[in-house]
Design a protein around this motif. Structure first.
Motif, short mmCIF file in Angstrom:
data_model
loop_
_atom_site.label_atom_id
_atom_site.label_comp_id
_atom_site.label_asym_id
_atom_site.label_seq_id
_atom_site.Cartn_x
_atom_site.Cartn_y
_atom_site.Cartn_z
N PRO A 100 -4.68 10.65 7.93
CA PRO A 100 -3.71 9.99 8.65
C PRO A 100 -2.66 11.08 9.19
CG PRO A 100 -4.17 8.30 7.27
CD PRO A 100 -4.77 9.47 6.60
N THR A 101 -2.31 11.42 10.51
CA THR A 101 -1.47 12.47 10.85
C THR A 101 0.02 11.68 10.84
OG1 THR A 101 -3.10 13.26 12.04
CG2 THR A 101 -0.85 14.06 12.66
N VAL A 102 0.90 12.47 10.04
CA VAL A 102 2.13 12.26 10.07
C VAL A 102 2.79 12.25 11.77
CG1 VAL A 102 4.61 12.81 9.67
CG2 VAL A 102 3.01 12.95 7.89
N GLY A 103 3.18 11.04 12.10
CA GLY A 103 3.88 10.69 13.37
C GLY A 103 2.73 10.06 14.25
N ASP A 104 1.72 9.82 13.60
CA ASP A 104 0.74 8.86 14.34
C ASP A 104 1.30 7.32 13.97
OD1 ASP A 104 -1.13 7.24 15.22
OD2 ASP A 104 -2.88 8.45 14.42
N THR A 105 2.04 6.75 14.82
CA THR A 105 2.75 5.57 14.68
C THR A 105 1.64 4.32 14.61
OG1 THR A 105 4.83 6.19 15.59
CG2 THR A 105 4.46 3.82 15.33
N LYS A 106 0.83 4.56 15.31
CA LYS A 106 -0.20 3.35 15.41
C LYS A 106 -1.11 3.37 14.28
CE LYS A 106 -3.99 1.58 18.38
NZ LYS A 106 -4.76 1.93 19.42
N THR A 107 -1.60 4.42 13.64
CA THR A 107 -2.23 4.50 12.70
C THR A 107 -1.58 4.00 11.21
OG1 THR A 107 -3.86 6.04 13.53
CG2 THR A 107 -3.79 5.93 11.04
N TRP A 108 -0.45 4.57 11.04
CA TRP A 108 0.50 4.03 9.92
C TRP A 108 0.97 2.82 9.95
CZ3 TRP A 108 0.56 6.92 5.48
CH2 TRP A 108 -0.01 8.20 5.58
N GLN A 109 1.41 2.23 11.19
CA GLN A 109 1.69 1.00 11.16
C GLN A 109 0.34 -0.22 10.64
OE1 GLN A 109 4.94 -0.17 12.61
NE2 GLN A 109 4.21 -2.01 11.43
N HIS A 110 -0.66 0.39 11.08
CA HIS A 110 -1.99 -0.40 11.11
C HIS A 110 -2.03 -0.41 9.33
CE1 HIS A 110 -5.89 -2.00 10.73
NE2 HIS A 110 -6.32 -0.97 10.31
N LEU A 111 -1.91 0.80 8.78
CA LEU A 111 -2.08 0.76 7.27
C LEU A 111 -1.28 0.10 6.59
CD1 LEU A 111 -3.00 4.52 7.19
CD2 LEU A 111 -4.64 2.73 6.63
N VAL A 112 -0.05 0.21 7.02
CA VAL A 112 1.20 -0.79 6.16
C VAL A 112 0.81 -1.96 6.40
CG1 VAL A 112 3.55 -1.10 6.11
CG2 VAL A 112 2.94 1.24 6.43
N GLU A 113 0.60 -2.56 7.55
CA GLU A 113 0.49 -4.10 7.83
C GLU A 113 -1.01 -4.37 7.24
OE1 GLU A 113 0.42 -4.45 11.94
OE2 GLU A 113 2.75 -4.31 12.18
N SER A 114 -1.86 -3.93 7.16
CA SER A 114 -3.29 -4.26 6.70
C SER A 114 -3.41 -4.03 5.25
CB SER A 114 -4.41 -3.61 7.58
OG SER A 114 -4.57 -2.20 7.42
N HIS A 115 -2.86 -3.13 4.87
CA HIS A 115 -3.22 -2.54 3.19
C HIS A 115 -1.80 -2.88 2.42
CE1 HIS A 115 -6.96 -1.08 3.98
NE2 HIS A 115 -6.48 -0.23 4.92
N MET A 139 2.06 -1.56 1.28
CA MET A 139 2.75 -0.24 0.75
C MET A 139 2.12 0.06 -0.79
SD MET A 139 4.54 1.45 2.88
CE MET A 139 5.24 2.79 1.87
N ASP A 140 1.98 -1.00 -1.56
CA ASP A 140 1.48 -1.29 -2.84
C ASP A 140 0.21 -0.27 -2.89
OD1 ASP A 140 3.83 -1.95 -4.14
OD2 ASP A 140 2.83 -3.81 -4.19
N THR A 141 -0.59 -0.78 -1.87
CA THR A 141 -2.08 -0.04 -1.78
C THR A 141 -2.08 1.49 -1.31
OG1 THR A 141 -3.05 -2.24 -1.25
CG2 THR A 141 -4.14 -0.19 -0.77
N LEU A 142 -1.03 1.56 -0.48
CA LEU A 142 -0.71 2.96 0.00
C LEU A 142 -0.49 3.96 -1.25
CD1 LEU A 142 0.61 2.63 3.64
CD2 LEU A 142 -1.83 3.07 2.89
N TYR A 143 0.75 3.43 -2.17
CA TYR A 143 0.99 4.15 -3.00
C TYR A 143 -0.13 4.27 -4.13
CZ TYR A 143 5.73 2.54 -2.03
OH TYR A 143 7.00 2.47 -1.25
N ASP A 144 -1.00 3.35 -4.55
CA ASP A 144 -2.03 3.36 -5.25
C ASP A 144 -3.10 4.33 -4.88
OD1 ASP A 144 -2.84 2.17 -7.61
OD2 ASP A 144 -4.70 1.61 -6.44
N ASN A 145 -3.59 4.45 -3.39
CA ASN A 145 -4.56 5.14 -3.19
C ASN A 145 -3.92 6.79 -3.16
OD1 ASN A 145 -6.02 3.04 -2.40
ND2 ASN A 145 -5.59 3.20 -0.37
N ALA A 146 -2.58 6.96 -2.81
CA ALA A 146 -2.17 8.37 -3.05
C ALA A 146 -1.98 8.68 -4.55
CB ALA A 146 -0.64 8.28 -2.38
N ILE A 147 -1.88 7.67 -5.35
CA ILE A 147 -1.77 8.15 -6.90
C ILE A 147 -3.03 8.55 -7.50
CG2 ILE A 147 -0.84 7.52 -8.90
CD1 ILE A 147 1.29 5.84 -7.57
#
Length: 107
Positions: free
Chosen positions: A44-59, A61-69
């Motif tokens: 996901p590209t930084v600045g792609d609001t639509k994609t990041w919004q979808h990731l935050v809403e559907s997954h 932040m805890d999942t995003l953190y876990d995936n990154a870690i």
């Protein structure tokens, strides 16, 4: 007047960690994440609001953190830098989300 002053002081104390985390998040992003999250590698590209919004809403932040870690798909754990702390990785995720115009959910 005194209550307002105390409220402002408490608010500043609560927001201080966020202000301190922002520069670290940007630095970690630049040093470890930008190669793939700035338009290369299918991340996901930084600045792609639509994609990041979808990731935050559907997954969330805890999942995003876990995936990154821990890593996910083609992304290695901690972006390939095992010396990063979990807090540093979380700061980078928050930086990417914030730079994409998505508000971080209240925690």
């Amino acid at each position: 007047m005194r209550i307002k002053t105390v409220s402002l002081a408490l608010g500043a104390l609560l927001l201080a960690p966020l202000a301190l985390a922002a520069p670290e998040g940007e630095s970690v992003y630049q040093d470890n994440c930008a190669m793939c999250h700035s338009g290369g590698g299918g991340a996901p590209t930084v600045g792609d609001t639509k994609t990041w919004q979808h990731l935050v809403e559907s997954h969330g932040m805890d999942t995003l953190y876990d995936n990154a870690i821990k890593g996910v798909g083609g992304m290695p754990a901690k972006g390939g830098n095992s010396s990063l702390s979990e807090a540093q990785v979380k700061a980078a995720v928050e930086y990417m989300v914030g730079q994409s115009g998505v508000e971080l959910p209240s925690q």
